[in-house]
Design a protein around this motif. Structure first.
Motif, short mmCIF file in Angstrom:
data_model
loop_
_atom_site.label_atom_id
_atom_site.label_comp_id
_atom_site.label_asym_id
_atom_site.label_seq_id
_atom_site.Cartn_x
_atom_site.Cartn_y
_atom_site.Cartn_z
N ALA A 120 39.46 24.96 46.80
CA ALA A 120 39.01 24.51 45.48
C ALA A 120 39.21 25.64 44.47
O ALA A 120 40.32 26.06 44.21
CB ALA A 120 37.56 24.03 45.55
N ASP A 121 38.11 26.17 43.92
CA ASP A 121 38.22 27.18 42.86
C ASP A 121 37.88 28.58 43.35
O ASP A 121 37.56 29.46 42.55
CB ASP A 121 37.29 26.81 41.71
N ALA A 122 37.96 28.84 44.66
CA ALA A 122 37.59 30.15 45.19
C ALA A 122 38.59 30.61 46.25
O ALA A 122 39.21 29.80 46.95
CB ALA A 122 36.19 30.09 45.80
N VAL A 123 38.76 31.94 46.34
CA VAL A 123 39.50 32.51 47.46
C VAL A 123 38.50 33.19 48.38
O VAL A 123 37.50 33.78 47.93
CB VAL A 123 40.57 33.52 47.00
N HIS A 124 38.77 33.08 49.67
CA HIS A 124 37.84 33.59 50.68
C HIS A 124 38.58 34.55 51.61
O HIS A 124 39.75 34.35 51.94
CB HIS A 124 37.26 32.44 51.50
N GLY A 125 37.87 35.58 52.06
CA GLY A 125 38.43 36.53 53.01
C GLY A 125 37.33 37.32 53.67
O GLY A 125 36.14 36.94 53.62
N THR A 126 37.70 38.41 54.29
CA THR A 126 36.74 39.29 54.96
C THR A 126 36.86 40.70 54.38
O THR A 126 37.85 41.04 53.74
CB THR A 126 36.98 39.34 56.48
N ILE A 127 35.83 41.51 54.63
CA ILE A 127 35.91 42.94 54.28
C ILE A 127 36.54 43.64 55.48
O ILE A 127 35.89 43.87 56.49
CB ILE A 127 34.53 43.54 53.98
N ASP A 128 37.81 43.96 55.35
CA ASP A 128 38.53 44.55 56.48
C ASP A 128 38.22 46.02 56.68
O ASP A 128 38.23 46.52 57.80
CB ASP A 128 40.03 44.38 56.28
N ALA A 129 37.98 46.75 55.59
CA ALA A 129 37.75 48.19 55.68
C ALA A 129 37.10 48.68 54.41
O ALA A 129 37.03 47.96 53.41
CB ALA A 129 39.06 48.94 55.93
N GLY A 152 34.43 44.03 58.86
CA GLY A 152 34.71 43.22 60.04
C GLY A 152 34.62 41.73 59.74
O GLY A 152 34.27 41.32 58.62
N VAL A 153 34.92 40.90 60.74
CA VAL A 153 35.01 39.46 60.50
C VAL A 153 33.66 38.81 60.25
O VAL A 153 33.60 37.65 59.84
CB VAL A 153 35.74 38.74 61.66
N SER A 154 32.56 39.53 60.49
CA SER A 154 31.25 38.96 60.17
C SER A 154 30.88 39.14 58.71
O SER A 154 29.89 38.63 58.24
CB SER A 154 30.17 39.58 61.06
N TRP A 155 31.73 39.91 57.96
CA TRP A 155 31.49 40.18 56.54
C TRP A 155 32.49 39.38 55.71
O TRP A 155 33.69 39.70 55.70
CB TRP A 155 31.60 41.66 56.23
N HIS A 156 32.01 38.35 55.03
CA HIS A 156 32.88 37.44 54.27
C HIS A 156 32.71 37.67 52.77
O HIS A 156 31.62 37.96 52.29
CB HIS A 156 32.55 35.99 54.59
N VAL A 157 33.84 37.54 52.06
CA VAL A 157 33.80 37.65 50.61
C VAL A 157 34.44 36.41 50.00
O VAL A 157 35.36 35.82 50.57
CB VAL A 157 34.55 38.91 50.10
N SER A 158 33.93 36.02 48.83
CA SER A 158 34.57 34.96 48.05
C SER A 158 34.66 35.43 46.60
O SER A 158 33.79 36.15 46.12
CB SER A 158 33.80 33.66 48.16
N LEU A 159 35.73 35.02 45.94
CA LEU A 159 35.98 35.35 44.55
C LEU A 159 36.24 34.08 43.77
O LEU A 159 37.07 33.26 44.17
CB LEU A 159 37.17 36.30 44.42
N THR A 160 35.53 33.90 42.64
CA THR A 160 35.74 32.75 41.77
C THR A 160 35.77 33.23 40.32
O THR A 160 35.24 34.29 39.99
CB THR A 160 34.63 31.70 41.92
N ALA A 161 36.43 32.44 39.48
CA ALA A 161 36.46 32.76 38.05
C ALA A 161 35.13 32.44 37.42
O ALA A 161 34.49 31.43 37.74
CB ALA A 161 37.57 31.99 37.38
N VAL A 162 34.67 33.32 36.51
CA VAL A 162 33.48 33.04 35.73
C VAL A 162 33.90 32.26 34.49
O VAL A 162 34.76 32.75 33.73
CB VAL A 162 32.77 34.35 35.33
N PRO A 163 33.34 31.08 34.25
CA PRO A 163 33.73 30.28 33.08
C PRO A 163 33.52 31.04 31.77
O PRO A 163 32.58 31.81 31.64
CB PRO A 163 32.84 29.05 33.17
#
Length: 279
Positions: free
Chosen positions: A173-182, A268-279
């Protein structure tokens, strides 16, 4: 003759790294030996895997890397040499250390080290320092041209490669998702798995505002808004920012601060990040 590049979790407080240098120079005193780091946290295979991927592509083709983060030394884990799609060789235990290299660049061939041939003379009864007796020795022989990749040992199928669990970054949808790799170790910046090209699909340009959310084991533990900017100089001291790091991935920092320490965040893979645009 190719560069030999060493990485380990040995630190520099005793003679372990020096012993590896000595073994390598015993193979050929003309070898050019360098380091990635020897400050990988003890037993942290994930960190060792990531740091290899951080630097390999910047070294000349043919460079030989030796990476020793080996909590399973003396067990039935295999000793291997991998050939990467970037034209490098990596000598390492097959314990997950090759995960990020394979995911980001690709591994094209894998061979098991024949330890009856490729080990330091007189080390046959030593089972606790393979970094010196097998990996530095084999890496040095490869770098010096004393042996070729085919002389390492039997070829292994790539599906035999031991890999750590990775979660592919994704757009939903309107967000990208990933993990904190390092983390950017000295400065505490969060280095995510989200490629710049995937983030660009949100249509956010420099100066745009972004909503960051960090979850640990699926529970949101941090949320903040910040600007997407080209460099630290674009924001005030103490201000947070989103930027593109040296691996062309999205990263989060505090200008002249430590983001991970400020908010108690990890990797690590237990740490998730998401980024979305602020309207």
């Amino acid at each position: 003759m190719h560069p030999l590049v060493l990485q380990s979790d040995f630190g520099l407080d005793d003679g372990a790294v020096s012993a590896m240098y000595g073994v390598a120079l015993g193979v050929d005193p003309a070898l050019s030996i360098h380091d990635v780091t020897h400050n990988i946290p003890p037993y942290d295979i994930w960190e060792g895997s990531y740091r290899l991927a951080q630097v390999v592509s910047y070294w000349p083709g043919g460079s030989v890397f030796v990476s020793v983060v080996d909590p399973g030394v003396g067990s039935d884990r295999l000793s291997v040499v991998a050939r990467t799609a970037t034209g490098h060789l990596v000598v390492t235990p097959d314990n997950g250390t090759l995960t990020h290299l394979h995911a980001i660049f690709g591994i094209t061939a894998l061979r098991e080290i024949d330890e009856t041939v490729n080990r330091r003379t007189g080390s046959e009864h030593s089972y606790t320092f393979h970094g010196r007796d097998i990996y530095a020795f084999t890496g040095a022989r490869l770098a010096a041209g004393a042996i070729g990749f085919e002389d390492v040992g039997l070829e292994l199928p790539l599906d035999r490669l031991v890999s750590l669990h990775l979660e592919p970054p994704r757009l939903e949808a309107d967000a990208v998702h990933g993990t904190i790799d390092a983390l950017d170790v000295r400065y505490g910046s969060l280095w995510s798995s989200i490629p710049r090209e995937l983030f660009s699909e949100l249509g956010i340009g420099h100066g745009g505002r972004v909503q960051l959310r960090v979850a640990h084991h699926d529970r949101v533990v941090h949320s903040a808004q910040m600007s997407y900017v080209p460099s630290f100089a674009a924001v005030e001291v103490g201000e947070s920012l989103l930027y593109v790091n040296s691996l062309d991935r999205m990263a989060v920092a505090i200008n002249r601060g430590n983001y991970a320490r400020a908010f108690g965040l990890g990797t690590g893979v237990s740490w998730h990040v998401s980024l979305t645009a602020v309207p």
